[in-house]
Enzyme design. Structure first.
Site, PDB file in Angstrom:
ATOM      1  N   ASP A 144       0.814  -1.219   0.000  1.00  0.00           N
ATOM      2  CA  ASP A 144       0.000   0.000   0.000  1.00  0.00           C
ATOM      3  C   ASP A 144       0.844   1.265   0.000  1.00  0.00           C
ATOM      4  OD1 ASP A 144      -2.756  -0.486  -0.030  1.00  0.00           O
ATOM      5  OD2 ASP A 144      -2.733  -1.208   2.027  1.00  0.00           O
TER       6      ASP A 144
HETATM    7  C1  BGC Z   1       0.463   1.207   6.271  1.00  0.00           C
HETATM    8  C2  BGC Z   1       0.103   0.023   5.446  1.00  0.00           C
HETATM    9  C3  BGC Z   1      -1.378  -0.068   5.307  1.00  0.00           C
HETATM   10  C4  BGC Z   1      -1.948   1.245   4.807  1.00  0.00           C
HETATM   11  C5  BGC Z   1      -3.441   1.208   4.760  1.00  0.00           C
HETATM   12  C6  BGC Z   1      -0.176   2.441   5.726  1.00  0.00           C
HETATM   13  O1  BGC Z   1       0.089   3.517   6.565  1.00  0.00           O
HETATM   14  O2  BGC Z   1       1.854   1.349   6.299  1.00  0.00           O
HETATM   15  O3  BGC Z   1       0.623  -1.142   6.059  1.00  0.00           O
HETATM   16  O4  BGC Z   1      -1.702  -1.057   4.394  1.00  0.00           O
HETATM   17  O5  BGC Z   1      -1.556   2.291   5.654  1.00  0.00           O
HETATM   18  O6  BGC Z   1      -3.959   2.326   4.153  1.00  0.00           O
HETATM   19  C1  NOJ Z   2      -1.641  -3.780   5.506  1.00  0.00           C
HETATM   20  C2  NOJ Z   2      -2.834  -3.794   4.631  1.00  0.00           C
HETATM   21  O1  NOJ Z   2      -3.975  -4.185   5.375  1.00  0.00           O
HETATM   22  C3  NOJ Z   2      -2.629  -4.725   3.456  1.00  0.00           C
HETATM   23  O2  NOJ Z   2      -3.723  -4.666   2.600  1.00  0.00           O
HETATM   24  C4  NOJ Z   2      -1.360  -4.376   2.727  1.00  0.00           C
HETATM   25  O3  NOJ Z   2      -1.162  -5.321   1.700  1.00  0.00           O
HETATM   26  C5  NOJ Z   2      -0.173  -4.356   3.653  1.00  0.00           C
HETATM   27  N1  NOJ Z   2      -0.438  -3.497   4.766  1.00  0.00           N
HETATM   28  C6  NOJ Z   2       1.106  -3.922   2.975  1.00  0.00           C
HETATM   29  O4  NOJ Z   2       1.097  -2.586   2.645  1.00  0.00           O
END
Ligand code: BGC
Ligand code: NOJ
Length: 819
Positions: free
Chosen positions: A487
């Site tokens: 993400d």
């Molecule tokens: C986090 C990710 C997460 C995303 C969701 C980010 O701040 O680092 O792990 O998937 O937020 O929007």
């Molecule tokens: C947490 C999110 O819930 C997931 O959808 C994502 O793939 C990972 N973070 C990595 O960014």
């Protein structure tokens, strides 16, 4: 250093000191009523939606940690000494303390000065309340007079509003007190048809419903004035902060025990039954009272505990293993499936790290979570697939999130995370392999939840594949959109202003950034979709998927390979990301294991090389980090990934979700030692002995362990709600133990280290129980090394796929001989 131990027999984790590095929590309830409960009874509860229907308050980000929860005070009415059996919030020293977190229940016991209080917390199956059953025992040689106080601080339903909109909500609080029960009625007078209540099984000696009256002005929960005084004042809350505080007095002979049950519940009244009498302002409490009365009877809680235990035993019986390695056995048999069920129920909404306010059900998250529980509750997996697919957009894309109460796509986050649809394919394939239930493919499913838009689920599958094919970039690789699985890889966003979302801020026009990761995932998905189309007899679709997988593989071969590993992406101007050409972020973990799973690069040896590069560059004793070298500064063209300090989260943290892909990659390429080694590096039980470093619960996975660039290397965060749970379950059960559902039967093909002499397992699969015994034959014999022979009910078979037995066959005996 440890703070407790596993009780494997009882499937419990026993915490033996209350000051764990972080609140170590458990979840009670699995459907409508959910409670988060820490080892000191902190946490909160909600009905279905952690934001909109929150029953009690919790203060994240507070000092001390873990403020808010289930307040229990024991008061020695002879001396005035008072304390909490769960240590918090007073933190009075206890003579003894234990917290047993079990499956769906927790027992916290504390004693002080010869008085012992043991409380069992649970949410009875199928009901919308939580129960705290407290047994108070007088261990003294003399009689004791004791008061027991139970208290909750009500949340005014919408947790966001409750924490922000004070100009309104300090005037809206209302309660009703009747028959020793506190009903929390805020907003019931207008549009709500639900209220909460707090009750007790014993006659109450006193109660309070105004927080200020109970605590005293400027006092906290750590020294409530009313408890100090020993009597409650009967306050009735008007606005401000409504609470429920109940007092019970007990006269205990030496050795005597008494049981008191507090209940905190949620009741929704059907239309026409809101007020009693109709039109009056008095809520109809009939339904609530029936529940309250039931829990005033002794014995009910024991029955509920038994029912919970039996339900869990039945669920867990789908897969049990005896390998001799305690970290494998207790995670596979108990804790990993348990965590999978919790992530299934909660997605990423409410934990110690997720406030319950921000995130709905993730599209990719829900689809991956399914991989970890489909074998335990296939009917709920079916429902989840249909719900998720119904939020899908007509072009095959997906809302990145949907709301748990309405099950509709979340407009605020929108779509454009271009990996999302491919995960639906993976989930459907997993469901079909587990159940063989092809009928799901013909279920009519809406598009974007629009009435009348239904087409069969197989059409959703088809559009998932088209979605990627319709969005290819300059190298013939899939466009990444706002981000892919990572993400934080926001290659088209260029987020410049503090506070702007890294994902949903407007993308820079002409977003042509491409993802090698999605390319690999697409090959995996297209292969799954091909098999499904073939089973349906749709040769045209099967051929389309096969050709699409082949041409994507060609694109990966041409533009995805960097020389010693797979590249990660191409950015907005066509520069590679995750390449030796970069100064930072030269190699990323995500594509390396995934290519093996997709079957890419197995023949030309690239995958093996890529996996070796991971071991050389990314593996640490605490797990495998996302990438190296970490980004030292913010890169506008990369996005959130470079916003994190080096070593945290996606910026070179050990993002545990991805580690199983490498375990699987190692297993697929035949490195049994490597696969188990990675498995144990992040296995919470295997890290129990370093709880002071790891800090999160030793019985569940955390999303992240700080990477080697962080000063806190080895410290875990974001425990519980993470795709790590499902993927580790898949890696250990399907690829290391090798017990793998396929469309045509169960495959048993263990890839376990040479030091393992064997293991036993039982697996229930499509109505048959498979008793599996694995033994290692000629250890070290080079002629048979790596061979797997399978004997089914005494007859050797060709290969490792066990053909489906005649339907109704109760048991099948499998013997596996590993060379
Ligand atoms: C986090 C990710 C997460 C995303 C969701 C980010 O701040 O680092 O792990 O998937 O937020 O929007
Ligand atoms: C947490 C999110 O819930 C997931 O959808 C994502 O793939 C990972 N973070 C990595 O960014």
């Amino acid at each position: 250093m440890r703070y407790g131990h596993f009780d494997d027999e009882r499937r419990e984790y026993v915490i033996t000191r209350p000051d764990t590095p972080l609140p170590w929590i458990n979840y009670l309830g699995s459907e409508d009523y959910i409670a988060l409960l820490s080892n000191t009874a902190g946490g909160y509860s909600f009905f279905r939606d952690a934001r909109l229907r929150r029953l009690i308050r919790y203060r994240y980000n507070n000092a001390p940690l873990d403020v808010g929860g289930r307040f229990l005070y024991v008061r020695d009415d002879d001396t005035g000494d008072y304390w909490n059996p769960g240590w918090q919030p007073m933190q009075r020293e206890l003579d003894a303390y234990t917290c047993r977190h079990g499956l769906g229940y927790t027992v916290i016991a504390g004693s002080r000065g010869g008085i012992r209080a043991e409380t069992t917390y649970l949410v009875p199956p199928g009901q919308t309340l939580e129960v705290w059953r407290t047994r108070v025992t007088n261990d003294r040689l003399t009689a004791a007079r004791v008061s027991l106080f139970g208290a909750v601080e009500f949340c005014l339903w919408d947790a966001q509003d409750d924490a922000t909109n004070f100009q309104r909500n300090l005037s809206t609080g209302e309660v009703l007190v009747e028959d020793g029960v506190v009903y929390h009625l805020t907003e019931y007078r207008e549009r709500r048809d639900h209220f909460a209540w707090f009750a007790c099984s014993a006659p109450v000696a006193g109660l309070d419903t105004s927080r200020e009256a109970f605590l005293g002005a400027y006092r906290g929960w750590d020294r409530p004035l009313a408890v100090e005084r020993g009597t409650l004042g009967g306050s009735v809350a008007h606005g401000w902060q409504p609470v429920g505080a109940l007092q019970v007095t007990l006269a205990l002979e030496p050795g005597e025990s008494r049981e008191v049950t507090f209940t905190l519940g949620y009741t929704e009244n059907p239309a026409g039954h809101k007020f009693d009498p109709p039109g009056s302002g008095r809520p109809d409490t009939t339904r609530a009272r029936a529940v309250i009365d039931r829990y005033r009877r002794a014995g009910q809680v024991d029955d509920d505990v038994e029912e919970l235990r039996a339900a869990w035993e039945e669920r867990l019986a789908t897969l049990q293993v005896a390998s001799g390695n305690p970290h494998v056995d207790r995670m596979v048999n108990t804790w990993n499936p348990y965590q999978c069920m919790v992530t299934f129920n909660l997605s990423r909404s409410a934990s110690m790290f997720e406030s319950g306010i921000g995130r709905g059900m993730g599209f990719r998250d829900s689809n991956q979570d399914l991989l970890g529980f489909v074998h335990m509750v296939p009917e709920r997996a079916r429902e989840r697939i249909l719900d998720t697919a119904a939020t899908q957009l007509p072009d095959g894309g997906a809302y990145h999130q949907y709301q748990p109460l309405t099950k509709r796509g979340n407009d605020a986050v929108g779509s454009g995370f271009n990996d999302d649809p491919a995960w639906l394919v993976v989930a459907i394939a997993a469901y079909l392999k587990e159940t063989g239930d092809l009928s799901i493919l013909d279920e009519p499913v809406q598009w974007d939840n629009a009435e009348g838009s239904e087409t069969p689920l197989h059409d959703h599958l088809r559009r998932c594949i088209s979605f990627t094919l319709d969005r290819l970039g300059p190298h013939g690789l899939p466009l990444i959109g706002r981000a892919d699985w990572n993400d934080c890889l926001n290659l088209n966003v260029f987020s410049e202003h503090p506070g702007d979302s890294f994902q949903t801020a407007p993308n820079r026009p002409g977003g042509v950034a491409e993802s090698v990761f999605i390319a690999g995932l697409f090959v995996l998905a297209a292969r799954e979709a091909e098999a499904v189309a073939r089973m349906r007899g749709d040769e045209i679709e099967a051929t389309r998927c096969r050709d699409a997988a082949a041409s994507m593989t060609t694109a990966i071969e041409a533009h995805g390979w960097d020389g010693a590993w797979y590249r990660r992406a191409y950015d907005h101007v066509g520069q590679p990301v995750g390449s030796a050409e970069n100064d930072e972020g030269q190699i990323f973990i995500e594509p390396q294991g995934l290519m093996a799973m997709a079957g890419v690069g197995l023949e030309d040896g690239r995958t093996r090389t890529a996996i070796a590069s991971v071991r050389e560059r990314l593996a640490t004793p605490h797990g495998i980090v996302v990438q190296q070298p970490a980004y030292a500064t913010y890169h506008l063209e990369l996005g959130e990934i470079s916003s994190y300090p080096p070593g945290y989260k996606e910026n070179a943290g050990v993002f545990c979700h991805t580690n199983p892909w490498l375990m699987i990659g190692e297993a697929i390429t035949g490195n049994a030692e490597g696969a188990l080694d990675y498995y144990l590096r992040i296995n919470p039980s295997a890290r129990e002995a370093i709880s002071d470093v790891h800090r999160c619960e030793p019985y569940v996975y955390a999303q992240m362990i700080a990477g080697r660039d962080a000063p806190t290397h080895g410290e875990a965060k974001n425990s519980w709600l993470t795709g790590t749970a499902a993927w580790n379950m898949v890696a250990i059960s399907q690829w290391i133990l090798g017990i793998r559902p396929e469309h045509d039967g169960l495959r048993v093909e263990p890839v376990v280290p040479a030091s393992w002499t064997g293991f036993r397992a039982t697996r229930q699969f499509r109505g048959t129980t498979y008793d599996i015994g694995v033994v290692r034959a000629s250890r070290g014999d080079p002629l048979t090394a790596g061979s797997v022979e399978v004997v089914v009910d005494g007859r050797p078979i060709e290969g490792t796929l066990i053909p489906l037995p005649v339907p109704g066959t109760p048991r099948v005996r499998i013997e596996v001989v590993l060379g």
